[in-house]
Motif scaffolding. Structure first.
Motif, PDB file in Angstrom:
ATOM      1  N   LYS A  57       0.903  -1.250   0.040  1.00 45.33           N
ATOM      2  CA  LYS A  57      -0.006   0.045   0.032  1.00 45.33           C
ATOM      3  C   LYS A  57       0.850   1.189  -0.028  1.00 45.33           C
ATOM      4  O   LYS A  57       2.036   1.211   0.653  1.00 45.33           O
ATOM      5  N   THR A 156      -1.194   1.564 -12.794  1.00 46.91           N
ATOM      6  CA  THR A 156      -0.704   3.035 -12.827  1.00 46.91           C
ATOM      7  C   THR A 156       0.452   2.885 -13.550  1.00 46.91           C
ATOM      8  O   THR A 156       1.205   2.181 -13.516  1.00 46.91           O
ATOM      9  N   GLN A 196      -3.213   0.035  -7.860  1.00 48.76           N
ATOM     10  CA  GLN A 196      -4.358   0.755  -8.272  1.00 48.76           C
ATOM     11  C   GLN A 196      -4.906   1.734  -7.526  1.00 48.76           C
ATOM     12  O   GLN A 196      -4.716   1.485  -6.016  1.00 48.76           O
ATOM     13  N   THR A 198      -7.337   3.488  -4.988  1.00 49.40           N
ATOM     14  CA  THR A 198      -8.687   2.933  -4.653  1.00 49.40           C
ATOM     15  C   THR A 198      -9.223   4.064  -4.063  1.00 49.40           C
ATOM     16  O   THR A 198     -10.593   3.990  -3.777  1.00 49.40           O
ATOM     17  N   THR A 199      -8.603   5.115  -3.447  1.00 50.54           N
ATOM     18  CA  THR A 199      -9.216   6.108  -2.547  1.00 50.54           C
ATOM     19  C   THR A 199      -8.533   7.538  -2.865  1.00 50.54           C
ATOM     20  O   THR A 199      -7.111   7.546  -3.091  1.00 50.54           O
ATOM     21  N   SER A 200      -9.378   8.477  -3.008  1.00 54.73           N
ATOM     22  CA  SER A 200      -8.583   9.644  -3.759  1.00 54.73           C
ATOM     23  C   SER A 200      -9.574  10.891  -2.966  1.00 54.73           C
ATOM     24  O   SER A 200     -10.619  11.016  -2.973  1.00 54.73           O
ATOM     25  N   ASP A 205      -3.914  10.451  -1.690  1.00 57.28           N
ATOM     26  CA  ASP A 205      -4.420   9.387  -2.371  1.00 57.28           C
ATOM     27  C   ASP A 205      -4.025   7.898  -1.936  1.00 57.28           C
ATOM     28  O   ASP A 205      -2.970   7.969  -1.320  1.00 57.28           O
ATOM     29  N   TYR A 207      -2.927   4.111  -2.830  1.00 59.01           N
ATOM     30  CA  TYR A 207      -2.856   3.201  -3.900  1.00 59.01           C
ATOM     31  C   TYR A 207      -2.640   1.525  -3.176  1.00 59.01           C
ATOM     32  O   TYR A 207      -1.907   1.375  -2.089  1.00 59.01           O
ATOM     33  N   GLN A 208      -3.270   0.602  -3.983  1.00 54.12           N
ATOM     34  CA  GLN A 208      -3.120  -0.827  -3.360  1.00 54.12           C
ATOM     35  C   GLN A 208      -2.580  -1.852  -4.552  1.00 54.12           C
ATOM     36  O   GLN A 208      -2.936  -1.427  -5.643  1.00 54.12           O
TER      37      GLN A 208
END
Length: 209
Positions: A57, A156, A196, A198-200, A205, A207-208
């Motif tokens: 992460k 990404t 990817q 996942t939350t922003s 941001d 990324y997972q």
């Protein structure tokens, strides 16, 4: 528009970090033949193929700061001032937090012992605002890379710069009169990361992998 931070170090920054600690740790032993020695050392570092596997992460935290700082131009224009001139400013910073281990695959090389020694001396890649630490217990030696960029499983894209295959040490040496050329001595290509978004939000941001 403010620049965005890289999620992971690039091959160029990793190779430059290897060169830096090589010169700092061994350069003093080659004062009489420094030019010849560093040219031979530079070649094997330049020719390394480097692949990066991101941690599980990544969190990118964005912050803007208002500040006041010394106005050097105004001070020089009026030396009779009794107070220091100040001016307002604004800076933008991104901080990337990694949860898990960042893996770097280097090779092929017959200098694995030396490579491990150099990585153990590195504590940052690129600018000094970051911190990395080599973990010897996670070292692996394999006949081929355990991971490579795969656009079909990556979500990404990050620009990845690297040393050109024919560049020389003098081209990247800031004390040399030789000038480096973009796309020849420093090559930038799109890099594919298996992470990817996942939350922003406006401030962060996530990324997972």
């Amino acid at each position: 528009m403010a620049a965005r931070s890289n999620l992971v170090p690039t091959p160029y920054s990793i190779k430059m970090a290897l060169l830096k600690v090589l010169l700092e740790s061994q350069g003093g032993q080659h004062q009489s033949d420094l030019d010849q020695w560093i040219k031979s050392q530079f070649i094997w570092i330049r020719d390394l193929s480097i692949y990066i596997w991101p941690p599980e992460k990544l969190v990118v935290n964005r912050n803007g700061y208002k500040l006041r700082y010394y106005d050097q131009t105004a001070d020089k224009a009026d030396r009779s001032r009794s107070t220091l001139p100040m001016q307002d400013g604004f800076v933008f910073r991104e901080w990337v937090y990694m949860q898990g281990h960042l893996q770097i695959c280097c090779g092929p090389s017959g200098r694995l012992t030396q490579l491990e020694q150099l990585f153990s001396l590195i504590n940052y890649f690129g600018k000094r605002g970051c911190f990395f630490q080599y973990l010897p217990e996670y070292k692996q030696q394999t006949l081929g890379p355990l991971f490579q960029p795969n656009p079909t499983t990556s979500f990404t894209v990050q620009p990845m710069d690297d040393l050109g295959e024919k560049t020389t040490f003098n081209r990247i040496n800031p004390y040399s009169t030789d000038k480096a050329q973009l796309d020849k001595d420093r090559v930038i290509k799109p890099g594919f990361l298996p992470v990817q978004l996942t939350t922003s939000s406006a401030h962060y941001d996530i990324y997972q992998r």
